[in-house]
Design a protein around this motif. Structure first.
Motif, PDB file in Angstrom:
ATOM      1  N   GLN A  55       7.417 -14.100  -2.739  1.00  0.00           N
ATOM      2  CA  GLN A  55       6.273 -13.868  -1.810  1.00  0.00           C
ATOM      3  C   GLN A  55       4.968 -13.344  -2.552  1.00  0.00           C
ATOM      4  O   GLN A  55       3.610 -13.749  -2.253  1.00  0.00           O
ATOM      5  CB  GLN A  55       6.443 -12.733  -0.691  1.00  0.00           C
ATOM      6  N   PHE A  56       5.247 -12.773  -3.536  1.00  0.00           N
ATOM      7  CA  PHE A  56       4.096 -12.292  -4.592  1.00  0.00           C
ATOM      8  C   PHE A  56       3.389 -13.374  -5.161  1.00  0.00           C
ATOM      9  O   PHE A  56       2.280 -13.417  -5.240  1.00  0.00           O
ATOM     10  CB  PHE A  56       4.711 -11.332  -6.009  1.00  0.00           C
ATOM     11  N   GLU A  57       4.243 -14.484  -5.613  1.00  0.00           N
ATOM     12  CA  GLU A  57       3.734 -15.468  -6.164  1.00  0.00           C
ATOM     13  C   GLU A  57       2.821 -16.540  -5.118  1.00  0.00           C
ATOM     14  O   GLU A  57       1.659 -16.856  -5.640  1.00  0.00           O
ATOM     15  CB  GLU A  57       4.854 -16.394  -6.435  1.00  0.00           C
ATOM     16  N   THR A  58       3.231 -16.270  -4.044  1.00  0.00           N
ATOM     17  CA  THR A  58       2.255 -16.976  -2.858  1.00  0.00           C
ATOM     18  C   THR A  58       0.947 -16.210  -2.822  1.00  0.00           C
ATOM     19  O   THR A  58      -0.299 -16.871  -2.796  1.00  0.00           O
ATOM     20  CB  THR A  58       3.096 -17.191  -1.526  1.00  0.00           C
ATOM     21  N   LEU A  59       1.102 -14.760  -2.983  1.00  0.00           N
ATOM     22  CA  LEU A  59      -0.565 -14.020  -2.886  1.00  0.00           C
ATOM     23  C   LEU A  59      -1.131 -14.471  -4.234  1.00  0.00           C
ATOM     24  O   LEU A  59      -2.436 -14.677  -4.271  1.00  0.00           O
ATOM     25  CB  LEU A  59      -0.031 -12.789  -2.973  1.00  0.00           C
ATOM     26  N   TYR A  60      -0.275 -14.867  -5.424  1.00  0.00           N
ATOM     27  CA  TYR A  60      -1.050 -15.140  -6.449  1.00  0.00           C
ATOM     28  C   TYR A  60      -1.999 -16.387  -6.392  1.00  0.00           C
ATOM     29  O   TYR A  60      -2.930 -16.617  -6.876  1.00  0.00           O
ATOM     30  CB  TYR A  60      -0.152 -15.119  -7.817  1.00  0.00           C
ATOM     31  N   SER A  61      -0.968 -17.226  -6.034  1.00  0.00           N
ATOM     32  CA  SER A  61      -1.728 -18.549  -5.751  1.00  0.00           C
ATOM     33  C   SER A  61      -2.876 -18.703  -4.989  1.00  0.00           C
ATOM     34  O   SER A  61      -3.654 -19.312  -5.153  1.00  0.00           O
ATOM     35  CB  SER A  61      -0.622 -19.584  -5.224  1.00  0.00           C
ATOM     36  N   ASN A  62      -2.954 -17.742  -4.043  1.00  0.00           N
ATOM     37  CA  ASN A  62      -4.043 -17.740  -3.046  1.00  0.00           C
ATOM     38  C   ASN A  62      -4.991 -16.545  -3.585  1.00  0.00           C
ATOM     39  O   ASN A  62      -6.104 -16.127  -2.760  1.00  0.00           O
ATOM     40  CB  ASN A  62      -3.382 -17.355  -1.488  1.00  0.00           C
ATOM     41  N   ASN A  63      -4.771 -16.065  -4.597  1.00  0.00           N
ATOM     42  CA  ASN A  63      -5.528 -15.023  -5.155  1.00  0.00           C
ATOM     43  C   ASN A  63      -5.835 -13.867  -4.087  1.00  0.00           C
ATOM     44  O   ASN A  63      -6.974 -13.499  -4.095  1.00  0.00           O
ATOM     45  CB  ASN A  63      -7.152 -15.648  -5.544  1.00  0.00           C
ATOM     46  N   ASN A  64      -4.625 -13.416  -3.527  1.00  0.00           N
ATOM     47  CA  ASN A  64      -4.821 -12.468  -2.531  1.00  0.00           C
ATOM     48  C   ASN A  64      -4.074 -11.239  -3.015  1.00  0.00           C
ATOM     49  O   ASN A  64      -2.969 -11.039  -3.259  1.00  0.00           O
ATOM     50  CB  ASN A  64      -3.960 -12.954  -1.256  1.00  0.00           C
ATOM     51  N   ALA A  65      -4.950 -10.223  -3.330  1.00  0.00           N
ATOM     52  CA  ALA A  65      -4.483  -8.886  -3.860  1.00  0.00           C
ATOM     53  C   ALA A  65      -4.972  -7.724  -2.802  1.00  0.00           C
ATOM     54  O   ALA A  65      -4.973  -6.505  -3.299  1.00  0.00           O
ATOM     55  CB  ALA A  65      -4.733  -8.778  -5.398  1.00  0.00           C
ATOM     56  N   THR A  66      -5.036  -8.073  -1.684  1.00  0.00           N
ATOM     57  CA  THR A  66      -5.302  -7.049  -0.646  1.00  0.00           C
ATOM     58  C   THR A  66      -4.473  -6.016  -0.471  1.00  0.00           C
ATOM     59  O   THR A  66      -3.296  -6.229  -0.672  1.00  0.00           O
ATOM     60  CB  THR A  66      -5.963  -7.422   0.725  1.00  0.00           C
ATOM     61  N   SER A  67      -4.841  -4.695  -0.285  1.00  0.00           N
ATOM     62  CA  SER A  67      -3.853  -3.710  -0.146  1.00  0.00           C
ATOM     63  C   SER A  67      -2.687  -3.948   1.152  1.00  0.00           C
ATOM     64  O   SER A  67      -1.518  -3.875   1.132  1.00  0.00           O
ATOM     65  CB  SER A  67      -4.503  -2.312   0.483  1.00  0.00           C
ATOM     66  N   GLU A  68      -3.484  -4.779   2.172  1.00  0.00           N
ATOM     67  CA  GLU A  68      -2.441  -5.190   3.291  1.00  0.00           C
ATOM     68  C   GLU A  68      -1.254  -6.065   2.826  1.00  0.00           C
ATOM     69  O   GLU A  68      -0.421  -5.903   3.321  1.00  0.00           O
ATOM     70  CB  GLU A  68      -3.450  -5.675   4.547  1.00  0.00           C
ATOM     71  N   ALA A  69      -2.012  -7.104   2.111  1.00  0.00           N
ATOM     72  CA  ALA A  69      -0.972  -8.234   1.779  1.00  0.00           C
ATOM     73  C   ALA A  69       0.216  -7.549   0.890  1.00  0.00           C
ATOM     74  O   ALA A  69       1.396  -7.792   0.939  1.00  0.00           O
ATOM     75  CB  ALA A  69      -1.513  -9.086   0.921  1.00  0.00           C
ATOM     76  N   LEU A  70      -0.233  -6.733   0.030  1.00  0.00           N
ATOM     77  CA  LEU A  70       0.670  -6.207  -1.046  1.00  0.00           C
ATOM     78  C   LEU A  70       1.673  -5.314  -0.066  1.00  0.00           C
ATOM     79  O   LEU A  70       3.019  -5.063  -0.495  1.00  0.00           O
ATOM     80  CB  LEU A  70       0.010  -5.190  -2.058  1.00  0.00           C
ATOM     81  N   SER A  71       1.164  -4.432   0.855  1.00  0.00           N
ATOM     82  CA  SER A  71       2.051  -3.689   1.377  1.00  0.00           C
ATOM     83  C   SER A  71       2.947  -4.426   2.284  1.00  0.00           C
ATOM     84  O   SER A  71       4.087  -3.713   2.713  1.00  0.00           O
ATOM     85  CB  SER A  71       0.994  -2.692   2.583  1.00  0.00           C
ATOM     86  N   GLU A  72       2.781  -5.506   2.802  1.00  0.00           N
ATOM     87  CA  GLU A  72       3.788  -6.332   3.663  1.00  0.00           C
ATOM     88  C   GLU A  72       4.942  -7.186   2.623  1.00  0.00           C
ATOM     89  O   GLU A  72       5.810  -7.583   3.286  1.00  0.00           O
ATOM     90  CB  GLU A  72       2.702  -7.358   4.251  1.00  0.00           C
ATOM     91  N   LEU A  73       4.783  -6.879   1.393  1.00  0.00           N
ATOM     92  CA  LEU A  73       5.855  -7.761   0.632  1.00  0.00           C
ATOM     93  C   LEU A  73       7.248  -6.752   0.729  1.00  0.00           C
ATOM     94  O   LEU A  73       7.255  -5.651   1.130  1.00  0.00           O
ATOM     95  CB  LEU A  73       5.334  -7.250  -0.870  1.00  0.00           C
ATOM     96  N   PRO A  74       8.169  -7.657   0.764  1.00  0.00           N
ATOM     97  CA  PRO A  74       9.642  -6.925   0.963  1.00  0.00           C
ATOM     98  C   PRO A  74      10.004  -6.146  -0.018  1.00  0.00           C
ATOM     99  O   PRO A  74       9.539  -6.084  -1.239  1.00  0.00           O
ATOM    100  CB  PRO A  74      10.526  -8.142   1.293  1.00  0.00           C
ATOM    101  N   THR A  75      11.125  -5.246   0.210  1.00  0.00           N
ATOM    102  CA  THR A  75      11.838  -4.296  -0.576  1.00  0.00           C
ATOM    103  C   THR A  75      12.229  -5.158  -1.740  1.00  0.00           C
ATOM    104  O   THR A  75      12.910  -6.353  -1.519  1.00  0.00           O
ATOM    105  CB  THR A  75      12.677  -3.582  -0.268  1.00  0.00           C
ATOM    106  N   ALA A  76      12.187  -4.840  -3.222  1.00  0.00           N
ATOM    107  CA  ALA A  76      12.481  -5.670  -3.975  1.00  0.00           C
ATOM    108  C   ALA A  76      13.934  -5.319  -4.702  1.00  0.00           C
ATOM    109  O   ALA A  76      14.606  -6.520  -4.972  1.00  0.00           O
ATOM    110  CB  ALA A  76      11.577  -5.466  -5.485  1.00  0.00           C
TER     111      ALA A  76
END
Length: 625
Positions: A55-76
């Motif tokens: 899911q982080f890789e998807t954010l990277y592909s979309n150049n999305n580093a917002t606090s909201e998007a990062l907060s929604e990532l699952p537990t690693a």
């Protein structure tokens, strides 16, 4: 720094990654750096690390580093010592630099344990290993002890550069030290690169598809015998990578903090030995076991070593002991039945009598109170059964046991002082620092011993340092700050727990609650955790069990939904605030045999929480039954 010599397109790609990481670090949730309690309601163990990074890789592909998007990532990961968002991010970045899969980069707080992880697998597989290095090996890397005590066989060679390394029938491990993160020249003749990064730790690179079968084994060593590079150190490494600078080796107040921590532990435990402080509870337990085995090999050459451990205790303790036994020929596991219908004292007596006839060396690991059923044995009887002189089959005096006491649930209870109950029995006590000692702010753990274990503690310290598993400067700083208030926090959390337990007894009398009695509490056993066996229904055992398991999850989901700021679905205990719920069978007992697992709810309360709101929500739950 590392960009020199790269193609233009490669440089552009790396620059894009660095710019993105910089934005991620600027917007990352505060919990990435400070939280040690991972939410299990957004975690799938089968997809540990990969689900987070996908899911982080998807954010990277979309150049999305917002606090909201990062907060929604699952537990690693389910445990921070095994891994966390920042360790995943660091491993992802290093993998990108080296054009390898993120799974092939594994960070450690220790600079020794990565090599031990490879040596362990090759020892079990009867595969040759050569360890090659440039410059100097870390001072604590003791090849002689690794071969004599751990049973790991390998060749050690120094070279001037990696070009001098030729093909080898077995595994080639290359160890080098660095003051900055850069790409690595992945020589195909090298199977594993261990890059040491000063005080921060190390990163192991698994080179080539043929070595990817090692990854899960290496991860398991990190899970059981050490920890991942800490969040704070991962952040320092990432910032160094972004800024293209050397690591900041700023002097910390580590010696001052260490002195404060050791003084606090001495005051709390009344123990006579200097405390040893490790990167986690399992790190200190590993040092204890290897130190005791070292002592046994030296003083009782050729005799069998028996590690006596409850089969249903905390999974890490259970699993680690079995893993140690699997690696060393004359070490075996003996089950110790302690919970429910089994009496710890009687079980110890039976086991020690049998081991005495075999003229073997007994090391007992036990939790007091037990987990998850929160039981305390009769301590006078425990002392007596550990003190009984026993004879071997030939009439010689048997070797007396060493009692390894996990008192994480009640680190305030005195066992080891001059007049304390276990002062005359060889006893070593340890506690997980991620619980009460740090208030959940770091993973460090510690151990102490009574007067009779002074020589053993020297051996334990030797192995703690060999494994490079001592607590980090920041961990010492956190413990120095939190330990002085620990006993008061324990007292306050116990009061909340007792009140909640009494309330549940009143509103749901059919529930079975495992908690200490008022009499035990008066003796000083004031844990703030209890287990809850909910009433069930059904026509068969299977139906009743299925109903109860579903009811557990229903209760937990209600609590974390209605009180999201305080109630968490986490493996935790001893936090500064909030209330933590888990099911031991699916968390702390993860590697325990299925028949020994406990599918009950375990509840841990803190000194700072809205107890009345928790009562109200629990009453709502009862109304739906």
């Amino acid at each position: 720094m590392y960009l020199a010599g790269l193609s233009k397109s490669k440089i552009m790609k790396e620059n894009k990654m660095l710019i993105y990481i910089k934005e991620v670090l600027r917007n990352m949730p505060a919990g990435w750096l400070s939280t040690t309690t991972h939410r299990l309601d957004i975690y799938d163990e089968k997809l540990a690390k990969t689900q987070f990074l996908d899911q982080f890789e998807t954010l990277y592909s979309n150049n999305n580093a917002t606090s909201e998007a990062l907060s929604e990532l699952p537990t690693a990961y389910d445990y921070i010592r095994l891994g966390h968002p920042l360790s995943c991010l660091l491993e992802w970045a290093i993998a990108k630099l080296n054009n390898i899969r993120s799974e092939n980069a594994i960070s450690f707080s220790s600079k020794t344990i990565p090599a031990l992880a490879i040596l362990r697998k090759n020892s079990l597989d009867n595969k040759n290993t050569q360890i090659i290095y440039t410059g100097e090996l870390p001072a604590f890397f003791d090849a002689e002890v690794l071969q004599a005590v751990y049973g790991y066989q390998f060749d050690l060679k120094k070279v001037e550069n990696t070009e001098a390394i030729s093909a080898f029938e077995g595994s080639t491990v290359f160890i080098s030290q660095h003051d900055a993160i850069s790409s690595t020249n992945l020589n195909p003749n090298i199977d594993f690169f261990i890059n040491g990064y000063g005080q921060l730790g190390s990163v192991l690179l698994v080179n080539g598809e043929k070595n990817e079968a090692y990854i899960s084994e290496i991860q398991h060593v990190r899970r059981r015998e050490s920890i991942a590079m800490t969040p704070a150190n991962c952040l320092a490494a990432l910032e160094s990578l972004i800024e293209q600078t050397h690591f900041d080796t700023e002097k910390s107040n580590v010696e001052t903090n260490k002195t404060l921590v050791l003084d606090s532990i001495a005051t709390i435990t009344k123990a006579h030995t200097k405390a040893l402080v490790a990167s986690s509870g399992l790190s200190i337990q590993y040092a204890i076991l290897m130190g005791l085995i070292d002592d046994a090999l030296e003083k009782h050459k050729g005799k069998a070593i028996k590690i006596i451990v409850p089969p249903n205790c905390y999974g890490g303790t259970n699993d680690q002991a079995r893993r140690v036994a699997a690696c060393i020929d004359n070490v075996e596991i003996v089950d110790l039945l302690v919970d429910g219908d089994n009496d710890m004292v009687q079980s110890i007596d039976t086991v020690l009598a049998k081991i005495a006839t075999e003229d073997a060396i007994p090391y007992i690991i036990a939790e007091i109170p037990t987990n998850p059923r929160v039981e305390v044995p009769d301590l006078i009887q425990l002392k007596n059964v550990l003190s009984v002189p026993r004879k071997t089959a030939t009439g010689e005096m048997a070797i007396d046991p060493v009692f390894i006491l996990d008192q994480t649930f009640c680190p305030n209870v005195h066992f080891l002082g001059e007049d304390d109950v276990l002062s005359t029995v060889r006893t070593i006590s340890f506690a997980s620092g991620s619980k009460f000692p740090s208030g959940g702010q770091c993973t460090a753990g510690y151990c102490v011993g009574n007067k009779k274990t002074e020589a053993l503690m020297e051996k334990i310290e030797k192995h703690l340092l060999l494994c490079d598993n001592e607590a980090t400067p920041l961990q010492y700083e956190i413990l120095a700050k939190q330990l002085p208030s620990m006993n008061q926090r324990i007292e306050d959390a116990y009061k909340n727990t007792r009140e909640f337990v009494n309330f549940i007894h009143e509103v749901l009398p059919a529930a079975k609650i495992n908690f200490v009695s008022e009499e035990l509490a008066e003796q000083g056993f004031t844990p703030s955790v209890f287990s809850l066996d909910l009433p069930t229904k059904g026509n068969t055992d299977e139906e009743r069990e299925e109903y109860k398991r579903a009811l557990n999850l229903k209760l937990i989901n209600l609590m974390i939904t209605k009180i999201p700021n305080e109630s968490k679905y986490c493996v935790s205990y001893g936090q500064l605030k909030g209330c933590y719920w888990t099911i031991p069978a699916t968390s702390t007992q993860g590697t325990t045999k299925e028949g020994d697992k406990d599918y009950i709810a375990r509840v841990a309360l803190s000194p700072n929480m809205d107890l009345e709101l928790h009562k109200k929500v629990f009453l709502d739950f009862v109304a739906t039954m």
